[in-house]
Motif scaffolding. Structure first.
Motif, short mmCIF file in Angstrom:
data_model
loop_
_atom_site.label_atom_id
_atom_site.label_comp_id
_atom_site.label_asym_id
_atom_site.label_seq_id
_atom_site.Cartn_x
_atom_site.Cartn_y
_atom_site.Cartn_z
N ASN A 1 34.31 40.05 35.25
CA ASN A 1 34.17 39.03 34.60
C ASN A 1 32.42 38.77 33.95
O ASN A 1 31.98 38.43 33.11
N GLN A 2 32.06 39.47 34.47
CA GLN A 2 30.74 39.99 34.26
C GLN A 2 30.03 41.00 33.70
O GLN A 2 28.93 41.27 32.97
N LEU A 3 31.41 41.77 32.51
CA LEU A 3 30.60 42.40 31.78
C LEU A 3 31.40 41.98 30.13
O LEU A 3 32.26 40.90 30.44
N SER A 4 31.00 43.30 29.78
CA SER A 4 31.92 42.88 28.37
C SER A 4 33.24 43.96 28.28
O SER A 4 33.24 43.78 26.81
N ALA A 5 33.07 44.67 29.00
CA ALA A 5 33.95 45.74 28.04
C ALA A 5 34.51 45.94 29.27
O ALA A 5 34.44 46.54 30.85
N GLY A 6 36.20 46.95 29.44
CA GLY A 6 37.10 47.12 30.37
C GLY A 6 37.60 47.86 29.77
O GLY A 6 38.25 48.25 29.06
N VAL A 7 38.65 48.66 30.77
CA VAL A 7 39.93 49.30 30.19
C VAL A 7 41.04 48.52 30.52
O VAL A 7 40.74 47.40 31.39
#
Lengths: 265, 265, 265, 265
Positions: free
Chosen positions: D160-166
């Motif tokens: 939730n603190q990042l902008s990207a994920g798998v």
């Protein structure tokens, strides 16, 4: 209804003997165990586990000498058991998975031998609950209920050739016929308020109309509070005690069931 | 040893009929399912679940008309079954919880009626495995193995009054006697390499020396790879198919077991 | 040792609210529940079931108004918890299946983040029990045990950055490190005789030397009788009550543990 | 729809290493496993068991050297996943017992930290399915789906603190928010037909309207056949392989999913 029920077993044990007990009733949708006592005297190490039917089972080696098991429960349960005229038969493909073991023949309920008899008993009744009560009526009218008469456990086919049996035997015959109609049927051992003479009791349940219903071939109506102690396919699964090795003597067995007021707060 | 085994069932179904199948062997400590096929024709919605004994069961409603079930497995298993002369009896209090259901009498294994007979068959044998093989010898020598002879399932007490039976019946008698000695004993349905004539097979296992051992009253030795399909207390638990409602016709049943080389990498 | 322990919870419920309670300890290899009481006031229909970890759970909808839960148990348990210097690490392939869930990271025990730290804490200790006690020493020496300080549940990584925590938090840190070494570790909530100040307590168990052993970072020794109420992976699994929907007020919570003489016969 | 899917894992193993694999999909209400292959090369003794979530798990010690695991399945599944606008929220007291573990926070889904965020995301939506799709929309719009980007597993709060994920990370965030609303939510690992680039996939399911529904934050619609391999609370429960001890090298991983015609009879 609040009931206080107890069971006392007193044994004379010649040599240390393994026991398997099923005397700890569980709270479920139909009963709430508000107080419970389970006293072994002398005390002994116990391994408690849950069997395939969800019963709490106690395994121990009883020491030589006098050995007693004293259990009591204080339970909230219904005043009478639900009845459900017209509750429909549930097609096998719609039954919950956990009802399926109760469709098959078992040691004392040879349902595979009752196909024709069951069909003839329920002719004209609508499928489901009404078939089950027709079967119970047959058992009640055909078999003389003789509390205390049963030492060796007999099966449904054996009972069907006799004229008299105990509650356990009558439940077996009812179960065998209901299963022969593909209605899941299970044995219950427990307490029944007002039973005469007072003793542990056995009855059965059938799965129709999407739930289990209580049936009791020994009782003219479904009045009286019940406390289920153990569930199974028949008496082989629900023995309150099994003892292995050299025989021991059961000196005394005493059962009480009293109606109580609710807990004091 | 690598085995390829298959079972084909062909039915003529008059009206849509619920079935319960147990035809998906599981990998376990003794067998590895490397390839498996399970084809319903025509295909039908299936609900698969795990029963109380860990068997994968398939529930479906077979459509009217011709209906076939074709299963095959490619399995790594032992070349022969372990034997264990002198493996000791395990006291009831030391048995794993999950062996306990296999101590009780069941529909076709009325162990409660075999106490005296079992005791007399094993007189002089050391407790445990050797008692079990003595019982198997008795069954093998007393009952004529007559593959294909059994339509109605008969129980251990019934078989004991006859002179001939199928593998299933002989297993029942062996189980009843072993349980009468407080040795956990369970039925197995499966494939046996080299069985003559080829068919599905039934045998039993006993829990002694802290593990399960395979016994087979129909075979002179324990050679031949085995694939277990289902476990249970007796034939009532391990039927590879149970059908409910109006009878259907089993037109054809064909079983094959072939020895194979291992998988090509 | 015989203990009498009780837990009282008093709530003010604004609107009917679903609860999930875990307040019925089970008899097991280490404790025998000789008497038990579980009083809801006012009484409410309860559905009791067994969760994945074997805990008996009670589900109910608490009615609006004052609602209290009063439980007590009278239990035979050991005077102190076994210790086992040198008990060996069990290789993963040899672990019983039911210990495996306790190898994985969980909500409050992020064992995947403790690989290096755990390795450094146990350098020079022999694999197994001694590694676990080294970890417990670290937690005990590093974290100030501050009973009553914990409102929000914090995780092992969060605690590791703080200097103080409650028993639950310290157990989380111990569990996270032990799991990082592939030692199954589980949370226990229960009663501890002599705890100061008296309250419900949390500790953990590790599986080494082929059995579970009790560890407690808050106690200088393993003296004192313990009664396990619930087992799980961490605090998320063993909450003695979970309440859903609008918040309710816990007005009062009171825990007692007294040493008793054995039952009078 | 008939799918043929496969997964190949190739390892370089320095010393014999214990593995726990979850690569045998089960037939269920939504998928029928018609053919399956599971080849270990070289072959090794395997202990297969069923975990708490019903997954078939394979435990083995991989020998040193090159070691490969090759699985394939041929499955009948739906062409697309059901959607259910307006399917209602199920009150906690009405949920089936086996959905309850999926209400709690878990390692990578810290639902206890998402109460406010989830409430704000679903403001104005009717309780149940529509809340879940609002959450999925948020995840899809906020997090950039970056297949292949994820090495270390991150949790919902971290994502939730990042902008990207798998896919796995995005499922975690969706699960955490749904659980924060008391909606049972579980992780699924499996195959998705047409996934670009092809790989194993992760999505989640929510229990609303009295059944489980599939949600997938990475996909714009619910088209495409799916094959579930394993279910659990989050990635900690559903790893297709876990390896213990010294690290091993995963040399190669290859996944294929092809649409097929039905079986030839």
């Amino acid at each position: 209804m609040w009931l206080n029920a107890s069971c006392l077993l007193e044994f004379q044990i010649p040599v240390p003997s393994p026991f398997l007990l099923k005397l700890r009733p569980r709270s479920g949708r139909n009963q709430w165990i508000a107080r419970e006592e389970y006293i072994l005297s002398p005390s002994a190490p116990v391994n408690e586990f849950t069997d395939m039917f969800g019963n709490l089972c106690q395994r121990l080696v009883a020491p030589a000498g006098n050995f007693s098991v004293r259990t009591s429960v204080y339970v909230e349960t219904a005043d009478s058991s639900d009845t459900a005229p017209n509750a429909p038969f549930i097609e096998v493909q719609q039954l919950p998975d956990d009802t399926l073991p109760f469709l098959y023949p078992s040691r004392y309920c040879e349902s595979d031998r009752f196909t024709e008899m069951a069909a003839s008993l329920v002719r004209g009744y609508s499928s489901g609950y009404d078939q089950c009560t027709a079967i119970v009526e047959y058992v009640r009218n055909t078999i003389e209920y003789t509390p205390g008469a049963g030492q060796q456990i007999i099966s449904a086919t054996e009972l069907n050739q006799l004229s008299a049996g105990v509650c356990r035997d009558m439940a077996h015959l009812g179960i065998a016929c209901c299963r022969a109609l593909s209605i899941p049927s299970r044995m219950v051992v427990g307490y029944l308020e007002g039973l005469v003479p007072m003793d542990l009791h056995a009855w059965f349940e059938v799965y129709v109309g999407n739930r289990w219903y209580t049936l009791d071939p020994t009782q003219a109506d479904m009045n009286g509070g019940r406390i289920a102690i153990a569930y199974g396919r028949d008496a082989a699964d629900v023995a309150i005690f099994s003892q292995f090795g050299n025989p021991v003597e059961l000196l005394n067995m005493k059962v009480t069931v009293e109606q109580m007021s609710g807990p004091n707060y």
